[in-house]
Design a protein around this motif. Sequence first.
Motif, PDB file in Angstrom:
ATOM      1  N   GLN A   4     -24.765 -16.862  -7.186  1.00  0.00           N
ATOM      2  CA  GLN A   4     -23.762 -16.476  -8.167  1.00  0.00           C
ATOM      3  C   GLN A   4     -24.464 -16.257  -9.486  1.00  0.00           C
ATOM      4  O   GLN A   4     -25.234 -17.101  -9.930  1.00  0.00           O
ATOM      5  CB  GLN A   4     -22.700 -17.558  -8.332  1.00  0.00           C
ATOM      6  N   GLN A   5     -24.190 -15.116 -10.102  1.00  0.00           N
ATOM      7  CA  GLN A   5     -24.766 -14.849 -11.403  1.00  0.00           C
ATOM      8  C   GLN A   5     -23.980 -15.613 -12.448  1.00  0.00           C
ATOM      9  O   GLN A   5     -22.786 -15.844 -12.312  1.00  0.00           O
ATOM     10  CB  GLN A   5     -24.724 -13.361 -11.713  1.00  0.00           C
ATOM     11  N   GLU A   6     -24.691 -16.013 -13.505  1.00  0.00           N
ATOM     12  CA  GLU A   6     -24.010 -16.690 -14.602  1.00  0.00           C
ATOM     13  C   GLU A   6     -23.107 -15.693 -15.315  1.00  0.00           C
ATOM     14  O   GLU A   6     -23.495 -14.559 -15.544  1.00  0.00           O
ATOM     15  CB  GLU A   6     -25.038 -17.244 -15.595  1.00  0.00           C
ATOM     16  N   PRO A   7     -21.883 -16.087 -15.666  1.00  0.00           N
ATOM     17  CA  PRO A   7     -21.002 -15.183 -16.384  1.00  0.00           C
ATOM     18  C   PRO A   7     -21.592 -14.823 -17.739  1.00  0.00           C
ATOM     19  O   PRO A   7     -22.211 -15.656 -18.398  1.00  0.00           O
ATOM     20  CB  PRO A   7     -19.711 -15.978 -16.550  1.00  0.00           C
ATOM     21  N   HIS A  51     -16.497 -14.764 -11.431  1.00  0.00           N
ATOM     22  CA  HIS A  51     -17.201 -14.215 -10.276  1.00  0.00           C
ATOM     23  C   HIS A  51     -16.220 -14.196  -9.125  1.00  0.00           C
ATOM     24  O   HIS A  51     -15.624 -15.227  -8.786  1.00  0.00           O
ATOM     25  CB  HIS A  51     -18.414 -15.097  -9.953  1.00  0.00           C
ATOM     26  N   ALA A  64     -19.240  -8.536  -4.450  1.00  0.00           N
ATOM     27  CA  ALA A  64     -18.776  -9.462  -5.484  1.00  0.00           C
ATOM     28  C   ALA A  64     -18.444  -8.673  -6.733  1.00  0.00           C
ATOM     29  O   ALA A  64     -19.081  -7.658  -7.030  1.00  0.00           O
ATOM     30  CB  ALA A  64     -19.838 -10.505  -5.795  1.00  0.00           C
ATOM     31  N   TYR A  65     -17.439  -9.113  -7.430  1.00  0.00           N
ATOM     32  CA  TYR A  65     -17.070  -8.539  -8.718  1.00  0.00           C
ATOM     33  C   TYR A  65     -17.370  -9.570  -9.801  1.00  0.00           C
ATOM     34  O   TYR A  65     -17.050 -10.742  -9.654  1.00  0.00           O
ATOM     35  CB  TYR A  65     -15.580  -8.170  -8.756  1.00  0.00           C
ATOM     36  N   LEU A  66     -17.997  -9.127 -10.866  1.00  0.00           N
ATOM     37  CA  LEU A  66     -18.298  -9.982 -12.002  1.00  0.00           C
ATOM     38  C   LEU A  66     -17.483  -9.524 -13.192  1.00  0.00           C
ATOM     39  O   LEU A  66     -17.142  -8.345 -13.304  1.00  0.00           O
ATOM     40  CB  LEU A  66     -19.793  -9.916 -12.336  1.00  0.00           C
ATOM     41  N   GLN A  67     -17.190 -10.452 -14.090  1.00  0.00           N
ATOM     42  CA  GLN A  67     -16.454 -10.076 -15.287  1.00  0.00           C
ATOM     43  C   GLN A  67     -17.245  -9.045 -16.082  1.00  0.00           C
ATOM     44  O   GLN A  67     -18.466  -9.045 -16.076  1.00  0.00           O
ATOM     45  CB  GLN A  67     -16.167 -11.296 -16.147  1.00  0.00           C
TER      46      GLN A  67
END
Length: 112
Positions: A4-7, A51, A64-67
């Motif tokens: 998971q990438q950091e927001p 995320h 995956a969708y990120l903000q």
Amino acid sequence: MTDQQEPTEIPGLTVIPADDLKPEDIGMLSVRYVDGAAQLVVTGGTALPAHLPVVDAQGAVVAAYLQAQIPPKRSLARSSAGDENLLLDAVATVGSVSIAYNANSNEHSYYR
């Protein structure tokens, strides 16, 4: 795809650790289609995921969708008479544009 990438920081939004949320804080997500394009709809709550994994029927993560920061709304631009470059630039950078034309003058009273 387990990382998971950091927001990222987005002005006006605060990243809240999931452990700090109460069930009533979490908005319910659903999908709707407008003109064939999918939109996520949030109902209730005050928090959204930063995320959002997309899984297949077996539960395997496939995307995956990120903000992301929403671009600011476009504003009104005025041009002087004959400034076609401003209009060409707007079409090239924005896409479709709307124009208003003042035809309330004597030059526009007669047509051939």
